[in-house]
Design an enzyme around this catalytic site. Sequence first.
Site, PDB file in Angstrom:
ATOM      1  N   GLY A  33       0.743  -1.170   0.010  1.00 53.37           N
ATOM      2  CA  GLY A  33      -0.258  -0.169   0.054  1.00 53.37           C
ATOM      3  C   GLY A  33       0.800   1.066  -0.030  1.00 53.37           C
ATOM      4  N   ASP A  34       0.200   2.280  -0.049  1.00 52.25           N
ATOM      5  CA  ASP A  34       0.853   3.778  -0.176  1.00 52.25           C
ATOM      6  C   ASP A  34       1.828   3.897  -1.333  1.00 52.25           C
ATOM      7  OD1 ASP A  34      -0.231   4.477   2.428  1.00 52.25           O
ATOM      8  OD2 ASP A  34       1.197   2.911   3.285  1.00 52.25           O
TER       9      ASP A  34
ATOM     10  N   HIS B  96      -5.239   8.176   0.098  1.00 56.99           N
ATOM     11  CA  HIS B  96      -4.568   8.772  -1.115  1.00 56.99           C
ATOM     12  C   HIS B  96      -4.281  10.180  -1.141  1.00 56.99           C
ATOM     13  CE1 HIS B  96      -5.563   4.916  -3.061  1.00 56.99           C
ATOM     14  NE2 HIS B  96      -6.954   5.395  -3.208  1.00 56.99           N
TER      15      HIS B  96
ATOM     16  N   THR C  13      -5.927   0.511  11.860  1.00 54.28           N
ATOM     17  CA  THR C  13      -6.102   1.803  11.912  1.00 54.28           C
ATOM     18  C   THR C  13      -7.161   2.119  12.977  1.00 54.28           C
ATOM     19  OG1 THR C  13      -7.650   1.656  10.375  1.00 54.28           O
ATOM     20  CG2 THR C  13      -5.594   2.228   9.636  1.00 54.28           C
TER      21      THR C  13
ATOM     22  N   THR D 281      -5.219  -6.351   5.593  1.00 50.76           N
ATOM     23  CA  THR D 281      -6.537  -5.953   5.970  1.00 50.76           C
ATOM     24  C   THR D 281      -7.398  -6.889   5.902  1.00 50.76           C
ATOM     25  OG1 THR D 281      -7.714  -4.049   5.165  1.00 50.76           O
ATOM     26  CG2 THR D 281      -6.733  -5.132   3.392  1.00 50.76           C
TER      27      THR D 281
ATOM     28  N   VAL E 247      -1.385   8.768   5.178  1.00 55.53           N
ATOM     29  CA  VAL E 247      -2.463   9.951   4.820  1.00 55.53           C
ATOM     30  C   VAL E 247      -3.383   9.560   5.802  1.00 55.53           C
ATOM     31  CG1 VAL E 247      -4.038  10.564   3.081  1.00 55.53           C
ATOM     32  CG2 VAL E 247      -1.739   9.972   2.465  1.00 55.53           C
TER      33      VAL E 247
ATOM     34  N   ASP F 136       4.343   7.322  11.053  1.00 57.09           N
ATOM     35  CA  ASP F 136       5.459   7.275   9.891  1.00 57.09           C
ATOM     36  C   ASP F 136       5.564   5.742   9.080  1.00 57.09           C
ATOM     37  OD1 ASP F 136       6.385   9.731  10.578  1.00 57.09           O
ATOM     38  OD2 ASP F 136       8.039   9.072  12.008  1.00 57.09           O
TER      39      ASP F 136
ATOM     40  N   LEU G 231      10.346   7.893  -8.124  1.00 52.90           N
ATOM     41  CA  LEU G 231      11.788   7.599  -8.635  1.00 52.90           C
ATOM     42  C   LEU G 231      12.520   8.887  -8.374  1.00 52.90           C
ATOM     43  CD1 LEU G 231      13.463   5.741 -10.523  1.00 52.90           C
ATOM     44  CD2 LEU G 231      13.057   7.103 -12.231  1.00 52.90           C
TER      45      LEU G 231
END
Length: 427
Positions: free
Chosen positions: A12-13, A41, A128, A238, A298, A303, A331
Amino acid sequence: MPALVLLGAQWGDEGKGKATDLLGGSVDYVVRYQGGNNAGHTVVVGDQKYALHLLPSGILSPGCTPVIGNGVVVDPSVLFSELNGLNDRGVDTSKLLISGNAHVITPYNVTVDKVTERFLGKRKIGTTGRGIGPTYADKINRVGIRIQDLYDESILTQKVEAALDGKNQLLTKVFNRRAIEVGQVVEELLSYADRLKPYVADTVLVLNQALEQDKVVLFEGGQGTLLDIDHGTYPFVTSSNPTAGGACTGAGVGPTKISRVIGILKAYTTRVGSGPFPTELFDEDGEALRRIGGERGVTTGRDRRCGWFDAVIARYATRVNGLTDFFLTKLDVLTGWEQIPVCVAYEIDGERVEELPYSQTDFHHAKPVYEYLPGWSEDITKAKSFSDLPKNAQDYVKALEEMSGAPISAIGVGPGRDETIEINSFL
């Protein structure tokens, strides 16, 4: 047929929001098919930054219809908070559609999530705390509340009573918490009904009719492949299926209608929450990746754990999703390293392993085997084509493509909407 699945190929992320937004102007529908407001997102449009948690990224693209599919779990308070925030910034949210079969995250789901995670102590999963897992558990146990239930008070009351019968026993006798009142929950859920109603639709019918009319539909996964409940690093996963197969069940579209499956890969690797992470860095390089890449969740604000690129995971994602393309993001974050390690295999009990271990125990003990690629120091954020990249950056992309098993068709060289090199069109 013009149906595309776009999903995370790591934990993810990876930057799915940027990729979805890039395609958003060319597609007619963008569909979230699983997860809830545990996903996040970040989309940058010009000098504006938008943080989305539950809403499909396509909501920022004029002319695109954003859809929350039946496989998503919806917290109405979070939904309206996001909608209000976008409306206040001038974003038109009126085209949003929500499946009447999507399940509702109730207040008691959030309570159970938080107290259970706290009770696990050092064995915690790293959720979460937003009620996602308990809501999916209710769905499987057939005591879940669906969006459509908010329009029949009698059915809603019966279902809340059934769900709380067991949960109140758990809360009072195991966790020493107060019981939750049925009437209070019903009242809160009913308070959302009128505002929700304009958005509620038979999204399965809408999407299949759109595909029959040759509309372009993009299915957007939350989280990532390695967080999939079936195919991820269980139990540190998840509660749904972010992998490509989840698009079929979570949106009600058959697999024969999907024409392309795009995996989002970060040029290095990150992870939020507990669980194994073979290339994780605990040194200055890890801190530099975190700082330069802005690696903070997000949704959670935590962190992110950072490490070098893991080609073993990328190959696994290609296989389990049937990936046709990769979108390589961030990148630019790697600019400045003299050499860049890439994990090409694992060492487990003295043996070299080039595929993801089947055993949870083996994966926990996997040590990365690195190859070292030359880095670059030139600023690449202004690059508009692959040839604009420094040779070492080009070679890095080519090496990742060869190791990962699918072509890299786009490269993110900065956070902005226009900071993307498109090598092959996804449409």
